[in-house]
Design a protein around this motif. Structure first.
Motif, mmCIF file in Angstrom:
data_model
loop_
_atom_site.group_PDB
_atom_site.id
_atom_site.type_symbol
_atom_site.label_atom_id
_atom_site.label_comp_id
_atom_site.label_asym_id
_atom_site.label_seq_id
_atom_site.Cartn_x
_atom_site.Cartn_y
_atom_site.Cartn_z
ATOM 1 N N VAL A 3 -22.200 0.169 12.908
ATOM 2 C CA VAL A 3 -23.146 0.178 14.027
ATOM 3 C C VAL A 3 -23.411 -1.276 14.387
ATOM 4 O O VAL A 3 -23.931 -2.033 13.568
ATOM 5 N N GLN A 4 -23.038 -1.675 15.605
ATOM 6 C CA GLN A 4 -23.208 -3.057 16.054
ATOM 7 C C GLN A 4 -24.574 -3.303 16.681
ATOM 8 O O GLN A 4 -25.053 -4.423 16.712
ATOM 9 N N SER A 5 -25.194 -2.239 17.211
ATOM 10 C CA SER A 5 -26.473 -2.390 17.926
ATOM 11 C C SER A 5 -27.607 -2.730 16.972
ATOM 12 O O SER A 5 -27.616 -2.306 15.813
ATOM 13 N N ARG A 6 -28.570 -3.458 17.495
ATOM 14 C CA ARG A 6 -29.774 -3.763 16.727
ATOM 15 C C ARG A 6 -30.793 -2.664 16.948
ATOM 16 O O ARG A 6 -30.921 -2.139 18.044
ATOM 17 N N GLY A 7 -31.498 -2.316 15.882
ATOM 18 C CA GLY A 7 -32.530 -1.297 15.985
ATOM 19 C C GLY A 7 -32.451 -0.317 14.834
ATOM 20 O O GLY A 7 -31.600 -0.429 13.948
ATOM 21 N N THR A 8 -33.348 0.646 14.838
ATOM 22 C CA THR A 8 -33.398 1.648 13.781
ATOM 23 C C THR A 8 -32.263 2.642 13.959
ATOM 24 O O THR A 8 -32.094 3.210 15.045
ATOM 25 N N ILE A 9 -31.509 2.849 12.897
ATOM 26 C CA ILE A 9 -30.400 3.797 12.911
ATOM 27 C C ILE A 9 -30.903 5.122 12.362
ATOM 28 O O ILE A 9 -31.546 5.169 11.312
ATOM 29 N N VAL A 10 -30.603 6.199 13.088
ATOM 30 C CA VAL A 10 -30.982 7.543 12.661
ATOM 31 C C VAL A 10 -29.702 8.371 12.582
ATOM 32 O O VAL A 10 -28.923 8.424 13.538
ATOM 33 N N VAL A 11 -29.463 8.977 11.418
ATOM 34 C CA VAL A 11 -28.291 9.824 11.212
ATOM 35 C C VAL A 11 -28.773 11.246 10.955
ATOM 36 O O VAL A 11 -29.502 11.488 9.991
ATOM 37 N N ASP A 12 -28.394 12.152 11.828
ATOM 38 C CA ASP A 12 -28.769 13.561 11.702
ATOM 39 C C ASP A 12 -30.278 13.744 11.565
ATOM 40 O O ASP A 12 -30.766 14.542 10.766
ATOM 41 N N ASP A 30 -20.242 17.492 10.978
ATOM 42 C CA ASP A 30 -20.457 16.671 12.172
ATOM 43 C C ASP A 30 -21.741 15.868 11.977
ATOM 44 O O ASP A 30 -22.608 16.272 11.199
ATOM 45 N N HIS A 31 -21.853 14.739 12.683
ATOM 46 C CA HIS A 31 -23.043 13.899 12.567
ATOM 47 C C HIS A 31 -23.462 13.389 13.935
ATOM 48 O O HIS A 31 -22.613 13.107 14.778
ATOM 49 N N VAL A 32 -24.762 13.250 14.138
ATOM 50 C CA VAL A 32 -25.303 12.603 15.332
ATOM 51 C C VAL A 32 -25.915 11.285 14.879
ATOM 52 O O VAL A 32 -26.777 11.256 14.000
ATOM 53 N N ILE A 33 -25.435 10.185 15.462
ATOM 54 C CA ILE A 33 -25.906 8.839 15.137
ATOM 55 C C ILE A 33 -26.700 8.338 16.334
ATOM 56 O O ILE A 33 -26.229 8.399 17.469
ATOM 57 N N ASP A 37 -32.161 4.243 22.332
ATOM 58 C CA ASP A 37 -31.906 5.313 23.296
ATOM 59 C C ASP A 37 -30.432 5.690 23.396
ATOM 60 O O ASP A 37 -30.040 6.513 24.216
ATOM 61 N N LYS A 38 -29.593 5.096 22.551
ATOM 62 C CA LYS A 38 -28.162 5.414 22.535
ATOM 63 C C LYS A 38 -27.877 6.407 21.412
ATOM 64 O O LYS A 38 -28.495 6.356 20.354
ATOM 65 N N SER A 39 -26.908 7.277 21.638
ATOM 66 C CA SER A 39 -26.499 8.199 20.576
ATOM 67 C C SER A 39 -25.031 8.568 20.758
ATOM 68 O O SER A 39 -24.460 8.403 21.840
ATOM 69 N N CYS A 40 -24.441 9.027 19.691
ATOM 70 C CA CYS A 40 -23.077 9.538 19.757
ATOM 71 C C CYS A 40 -22.903 10.584 18.655
ATOM 72 O O CYS A 40 -23.704 10.677 17.726
ATOM 73 N N PRO A 78 -14.437 7.386 13.135
ATOM 74 C CA PRO A 78 -15.523 6.517 13.581
ATOM 75 C C PRO A 78 -15.243 5.817 14.914
ATOM 76 O O PRO A 78 -16.171 5.371 15.575
ATOM 77 N N SER A 79 -13.986 5.738 15.330
ATOM 78 C CA SER A 79 -13.692 5.063 16.596
ATOM 79 C C SER A 79 -14.187 5.871 17.800
ATOM 80 O O SER A 79 -14.273 5.340 18.905
ATOM 81 N N THR A 80 -14.545 7.144 17.591
ATOM 82 C CA THR A 80 -15.075 7.962 18.684
ATOM 83 C C THR A 80 -16.538 7.689 18.949
ATOM 84 O O THR A 80 -17.098 8.209 19.904
ATOM 85 N N CYS A 81 -17.167 6.874 18.117
ATOM 86 C CA CYS A 81 -18.602 6.620 18.226
ATOM 87 C C CYS A 81 -18.838 5.117 18.241
ATOM 88 O O CYS A 81 -18.631 4.444 17.235
ATOM 89 N N THR A 82 -19.239 4.578 19.390
ATOM 90 C CA THR A 82 -19.466 3.146 19.520
ATOM 91 C C THR A 82 -20.915 2.872 19.851
ATOM 92 O O THR A 82 -21.398 3.264 20.913
ATOM 93 N N LEU A 83 -21.623 2.271 18.916
ATOM 94 C CA LEU A 83 -23.029 1.915 19.134
ATOM 95 C C LEU A 83 -23.252 0.448 18.816
ATOM 96 O O LEU A 83 -22.656 -0.119 17.988
#
Length: 83
Positions: A3-12, A30-33, A37-40, A78-83
């Motif tokens: 995860v390249q973005s700065r901020g709180t990471i929430v997984v599932d 499956d997982h939601v990251i 305000d971004k998610s994948c 993981p390449s399908t999810c870019t944050l």
């Protein structure tokens, strides 16, 4: 996945730390990251190569039953999810 973005990471729906950072996620679901305000969504897939290898090395029944029960065929890309 990284995860390249700065901020709180929430997984599932559960906090997983502050970005940027590398995350380890299970390939058995499956997982939601989310970061801010971004998610994948990381989607679990089954590799056909594993099924073929099971059939060739163990025989149809034993290999298929063991790997299907343990979920060892699964992977997430993981390449399908870019944050």
């Amino acid at each position: 996945m990284v995860v390249q973005s700065r901020g709180t990471i929430v997984v599932d729906g559960e906090p997983a730390g502050q970005g940027p950072q590398a995350l380890l996620v299970s390939s058995h679901a499956d997982h939601v990251i989310e970061v801010g305000d971004k998610s994948c969504r990381l989607v679990r897939t089954v590799g056909g190569g594993w099924i073929l290898l099971d059939v060739l090395s163990w025989g149809v029944v034993v290999g298929l039953i063991v790997d299907a029960a343990t979920g060892e065929w699964s992977t997430v890309d993981p390449s399908t999810c870019t944050l």
